[in-house]
Motif scaffolding. Structure first.
Motif, PDB file in Angstrom:
ATOM      1  N   ARG A 275     -62.360  31.938  12.908  1.00  0.00           N
ATOM      2  CA  ARG A 275     -61.225  31.248  12.338  1.00  0.00           C
ATOM      3  C   ARG A 275     -61.289  29.767  12.693  1.00  0.00           C
ATOM      4  O   ARG A 275     -62.017  29.374  13.593  1.00  0.00           O
ATOM      5  CB  ARG A 275     -59.920  31.865  12.833  1.00  0.00           C
ATOM      6  CG  ARG A 275     -59.772  33.312  12.416  1.00  0.00           C
ATOM      7  CD  ARG A 275     -58.540  33.964  13.033  1.00  0.00           C
ATOM      8  NE  ARG A 275     -57.325  33.215  12.768  1.00  0.00           N
ATOM      9  CZ  ARG A 275     -56.103  33.676  13.018  1.00  0.00           C
ATOM     10  NH1 ARG A 275     -55.948  34.887  13.532  1.00  0.00           N
ATOM     11  NH2 ARG A 275     -55.043  32.948  12.754  1.00  0.00           N
ATOM     12  N   GLU A 276     -60.472  28.980  12.027  1.00  0.00           N
ATOM     13  CA  GLU A 276     -60.452  27.550  12.280  1.00  0.00           C
ATOM     14  C   GLU A 276     -59.148  27.133  12.940  1.00  0.00           C
ATOM     15  O   GLU A 276     -58.084  27.673  12.636  1.00  0.00           O
ATOM     16  CB  GLU A 276     -60.641  26.766  10.969  1.00  0.00           C
ATOM     17  CG  GLU A 276     -62.012  26.964  10.320  1.00  0.00           C
ATOM     18  CD  GLU A 276     -62.167  26.128   9.071  1.00  0.00           C
ATOM     19  OE1 GLU A 276     -61.200  25.380   8.742  1.00  0.00           O
ATOM     20  OE2 GLU A 276     -63.216  26.186   8.439  1.00  0.00           O
ATOM     21  N   GLY A 277     -59.251  26.162  13.817  1.00  0.00           N
ATOM     22  CA  GLY A 277     -58.067  25.534  14.388  1.00  0.00           C
ATOM     23  C   GLY A 277     -57.305  26.379  15.396  1.00  0.00           C
ATOM     24  O   GLY A 277     -57.864  27.255  16.042  1.00  0.00           O
ATOM     25  N   GLN A 278     -56.002  26.079  15.496  1.00  0.00           N
ATOM     26  CA  GLN A 278     -55.139  26.716  16.469  1.00  0.00           C
ATOM     27  C   GLN A 278     -54.819  28.152  16.031  1.00  0.00           C
ATOM     28  O   GLN A 278     -55.015  28.534  14.891  1.00  0.00           O
ATOM     29  CB  GLN A 278     -53.843  25.924  16.620  1.00  0.00           C
ATOM     30  CG  GLN A 278     -54.041  24.445  16.841  1.00  0.00           C
ATOM     31  CD  GLN A 278     -54.685  24.141  18.181  1.00  0.00           C
ATOM     32  OE1 GLN A 278     -54.315  24.697  19.182  1.00  0.00           O
ATOM     33  NE2 GLN A 278     -55.661  23.242  18.183  1.00  0.00           N
ATOM     34  N   ILE A 279     -54.303  28.936  16.968  1.00  0.00           N
ATOM     35  CA  ILE A 279     -53.907  30.303  16.638  1.00  0.00           C
ATOM     36  C   ILE A 279     -52.408  30.484  16.904  1.00  0.00           C
ATOM     37  O   ILE A 279     -51.616  30.523  15.988  1.00  0.00           O
ATOM     38  CB  ILE A 279     -54.747  31.331  17.424  1.00  0.00           C
ATOM     39  CG1 ILE A 279     -56.214  31.257  16.968  1.00  0.00           C
ATOM     40  CG2 ILE A 279     -54.207  32.746  17.204  1.00  0.00           C
ATOM     41  CD1 ILE A 279     -57.112  32.281  17.591  1.00  0.00           C
TER      42      ILE A 279
END
Length: 282
Positions: A275-279
């Motif tokens: 996945r990309e970026g923050q969660i």
């Protein structure tokens, strides 16, 4: 029934204080999932050398053609659990739950007080000075052994903060992953929160409840413990013992300290999951 004839459909591996009780109690409401599935067996962890595989199979007697599954939050952290599960069930679906590790750490702290392992006035700022108390928030480290053994499509990592935004879509995704036919089923009371930390009138009474369950789980008395939980006796005692005021919140300094400590963890987890970026801070 031989080991080859016995298969599990799904196994939840943790993490603790991330909503696994809430999730499990909702899953077993599905008519295609065995409602006698036990939670917190810990067989592939601490009980593996104490109990036989026949004992484990016996916990699912009566499942018939319904989906069989269990959740034991210790599996994520036990060094041998991933390999043991894989050796028995290489095709099983693995479910993990995570949440913002800052919130998870505070929830764990409250649970230590409930168990009687910490005095109720023990400062949270002192608690987080022990790095060992923070290790359970580094989810990526503990998920890697499962990703090394199981196909990525057989692992579902759920983020509690995301689940709460769209429960219907969340459960549709879970039921599709497990492989039931009716993926549109929405459990009754799905919006009710479970197993939350609360203030108690008599903390010693709550200590006794938690320690009794822990005693039974460690000695393989999982079936009895589950029947006792589902009888509603413990819930009745807890309702009587609960105070109306909420538990105190986390102090601002500790929150900022933990946010800095766990800053990179969600990026590591996103990378593991593709996945990309923050969660959890989207």
């Amino acid at each position: 029934m031989s080991q080859q004839d016995f298969n599990m459909d799904f196994i939840g591996i943790g993490s603790g204080k991330c909503g696994s009780t809430w999730l499990f109690e909702n899953l077993v409401q599905h008519p295609e999932i065995f409602d006698g599935n036990p939670k917190e067996i810990h067989y592939f962890g601490d009980l593996y050398e104490q109990q036989t595989f026949d004992w484990y199979k016996g916990l699912f007697n009566g499942a018939g053609d319904k989906r069989k599954g269990e959740f034991s939050i210790s599996y994520m952290y036990h060094p041998d659990a991933a390999e043991r599960i894989y050796q028995h069930f290489p095709d099983v679906k693995i479910i993990a739950m995570v949440r913002d590790p800052v919130a998870r750490t505070y929830s764990d702290y409250q649970h230590f007080i409930r168990k009687g392992d910490l005095p109720p006035d023990y400062p949270f700022s002192q608690y987080i000075k022990d790095e060992g108390k923070l290790r359970f928030g580094y989810y990526t480290d503990y998920l890697v052994p499962f990703f090394e053994r199981f196909p990525k499509e057989n692992i579902l990592v759920l983020v509690l903060e995301e689940m709460q935004h769209d429960l219907a879509e969340c459960y549709r995704r879970i039921f599709e992953f497990i492989g039931v036919e009716d993926i549109s089923f929405l459990p009754e009371g799905v919006e009710e929160k479970r197993n939350q930390a609360v203030n108690y009138r008599f903390l010693k009474l709550e200590n006794i409840l938690v320690r009794c369950y822990r005693f039974m789980a460690r000695r393989g008395m999982t079936g009895f413990a589950e029947r006792l939980k589902r009888s509603g006796v413990a819930q009745m005692v807890r309702r009587f013992n609960a105070k109306s005021e909420p538990i105190p919140g986390m102090d601002a300094a500790s929150k900022e300290k933990l946010k800095a400590i766990f800053e990179d963890e969600q990026l590591r987890l996103a990378n593991l999951l593709g996945r990309e970026g923050q969660i959890w801070t989207r």
